[in-house]
Scaffold this motif. Structure first.
Motif, PDB file in Angstrom:
ATOM      1  N   LYS A 115       0.696  -1.281   0.107  1.00 21.29           N
ATOM      2  CA  LYS A 115       0.138   0.020   0.435  1.00 21.29           C
ATOM      3  C   LYS A 115       0.675   1.271   0.110  1.00 21.29           C
ATOM      4  O   LYS A 115       1.327   1.392   0.834  1.00 21.29           O
ATOM      5  N   PRO A 116       0.756   2.368  -1.459  1.00 24.04           N
ATOM      6  CA  PRO A 116       1.501   3.592  -0.763  1.00 24.04           C
ATOM      7  C   PRO A 116       0.523   4.303  -0.167  1.00 24.04           C
ATOM      8  O   PRO A 116      -0.381   4.510   1.058  1.00 24.04           O
ATOM      9  N   LEU A 117       1.950   5.096   0.983  1.00 26.54           N
ATOM     10  CA  LEU A 117       1.776   6.375   1.423  1.00 26.54           C
ATOM     11  C   LEU A 117       0.648   6.910   1.403  1.00 26.54           C
ATOM     12  O   LEU A 117       0.842   7.706   0.325  1.00 26.54           O
ATOM     13  N   ASP A 118      -0.370   7.471   1.935  1.00 26.68           N
ATOM     14  CA  ASP A 118      -1.128   8.544   1.469  1.00 26.68           C
ATOM     15  C   ASP A 118      -1.913   9.100   2.624  1.00 26.68           C
ATOM     16  O   ASP A 118      -0.923   9.265   4.191  1.00 26.68           O
ATOM     17  N   SER A 119      -2.265   9.998   3.009  1.00 28.23           N
ATOM     18  CA  SER A 119      -2.703  11.053   4.387  1.00 28.23           C
ATOM     19  C   SER A 119      -3.745  10.631   5.302  1.00 28.23           C
ATOM     20  O   SER A 119      -3.799  10.948   6.431  1.00 28.23           O
ATOM     21  N   ASN A 120      -4.324   9.509   4.519  1.00 24.74           N
ATOM     22  CA  ASN A 120      -5.340   8.621   4.869  1.00 24.74           C
ATOM     23  C   ASN A 120      -3.974   7.926   6.603  1.00 24.74           C
ATOM     24  O   ASN A 120      -4.935   7.784   7.667  1.00 24.74           O
ATOM     25  N   ASP A 121      -3.371   7.532   6.338  1.00 26.18           N
ATOM     26  CA  ASP A 121      -3.023   6.599   6.587  1.00 26.18           C
ATOM     27  C   ASP A 121      -2.133   7.222   8.265  1.00 26.18           C
ATOM     28  O   ASP A 121      -2.006   6.492   9.321  1.00 26.18           O
ATOM     29  N   VAL A 122      -1.915   8.409   7.761  1.00 30.79           N
ATOM     30  CA  VAL A 122      -1.686   9.463   8.993  1.00 30.79           C
ATOM     31  C   VAL A 122      -2.600   9.492  10.322  1.00 30.79           C
ATOM     32  O   VAL A 122      -2.310   9.579  11.051  1.00 30.79           O
ATOM     33  N   LEU A 123      -3.557   9.882   9.392  1.00 22.64           N
ATOM     34  CA  LEU A 123      -4.647  10.401  10.253  1.00 22.64           C
ATOM     35  C   LEU A 123      -5.165   9.028  11.394  1.00 22.64           C
ATOM     36  O   LEU A 123      -5.498   9.267  12.447  1.00 22.64           O
TER      37      LEU A 123
END
Length: 298
Positions: A115-123
């Motif tokens: 899975k590529p990192l995106d903003s939802n991962d941080v949230l």
């Protein structure tokens, strides 16, 4: 009066399933420049049978090194010289009152499950700390797929530093339970074997965004040795490359060993076959827990 050294059964020493001796590094340069290859083994304290990859749980040194030093990453990191720099965050901007922070995320970071990192991962990762380490976060907003804005309830000029802590690792959104169980992050080393309280083995990730900058070992192994004397003997007798230690009495010939950050205030000891960054900060043990990323076999 002579001091009797403990009689240690070396076969039992690594009965966790690890090999009894270090595999020889191959294809490595004898110079001071890092070259990828070989295996790095550390004997560490602080492991328990309750260990796991849940950042909300208390973590001893063993799991901190496994998590922040190998498997997972954070938005920011403390560099080897003690300065703050970006890791999963490329840049960040704070308001004049230090209450609002905007972070630009990397677009080339990928979790070990693909899975590529995106903003939802941080949230999602920060949400698990909403009632704990990040209880002062008033709001987190997604500005784009790789940009977030965090508003604090009170000003904190040190907020970017806080995000470098071992508990601030980033998990894949929608797969957090699996990531906590199996150890799935964006770090340089994929979990190959994990025995709570005993052993961690990580295999180097191919095509990582840190290639040619960090992560010089093909394999990293952590073994749990609670007793200071046993860790010292394991290092002295070439069973491991590095140990956490606060005194040098059990190490024997120090000409073969480097004491970090310095002899009078040491947190770890390393065999001199291991190459180290030119500058190592003094605030954190084990080079801010990231020895597996920054050190190499010379």
């Amino acid at each position: 009066m002579s001091v009797r050294r403990p009689n240690i059964d070396r076969r039992a020493l690594f009965a966790s399933g690890a090999a009894a001796a270090l595999l020889a590094a191959t294809g490595l340069s004898a110079g001071t420049s890092p070259v990828r290859g070989g295996q790095f083994r550390m004997a560490l304290s602080g492991a328990t049978r309750a260990d796991g990859f849940d950042a909300r749980a208390p973590q001893g040194l063993f799991m901190q090194v496994a998590m922040i030093g190998a498997v997972f990453e954070t938005l920011t990191e403390i560099a080897s010289d003690g300065t703050l720099r970006g890791e999963l965050a490329l840049a960040w901007y704070g308001s004049t009152d230090a209450r609002v922070w905007v972070f630009d995320l990397r677009q080339d970071a990928v979790f070990h499950n693909g899975k590529p990192l995106d903003s939802n991962d941080v949230l999602a990762s920060f949400d698990i700390h909403a009632s704990g380490a990040l209880s002062d976060v008033q709001e987190i907003e997604t500005l784009s797929s790789h940009k977030i804005r965090i508003t604090l309830s009170i000003p904190d000029a040190d907020f970017p530093y806080r995000l470098s802590g071992p508990q601030m690792v980033i998990y894949p959104a929608g797969h957090i339970d699996a990531a906590m169980t199996q150890g799935i992050g964006t770090g340089l080393y994929r979990t190959h074997r994990f025995q709570p309280g005993r052993q961690f083995i990580g295999a180097r990730v191919d095509d990582h965004y840190k290639d040619a900058k960090a992560g010089w070992f093909d394999r990293v192994e952590l073994v749990s040795l609670p007793a200071d004397a046993v860790r010292a003997e394991a290092l002295r007798d070439h069973f491991v490359d590095a140990v956490d230690l606060t005194h040098s009495a059990e190490l024997g010939v120090l000409s073969e060993i480097t004491l970090l950050p310095e002899e009078n205030f040491m947190t770890c000891a390393v065999r001199k076959e291991v190459g180290l960054p030119q500058s190592i900060g003094t605030r954190w043990p084990m080079d801010n827990l990231r020895a597996a990323q920054r050190w190499w076999i010379a």
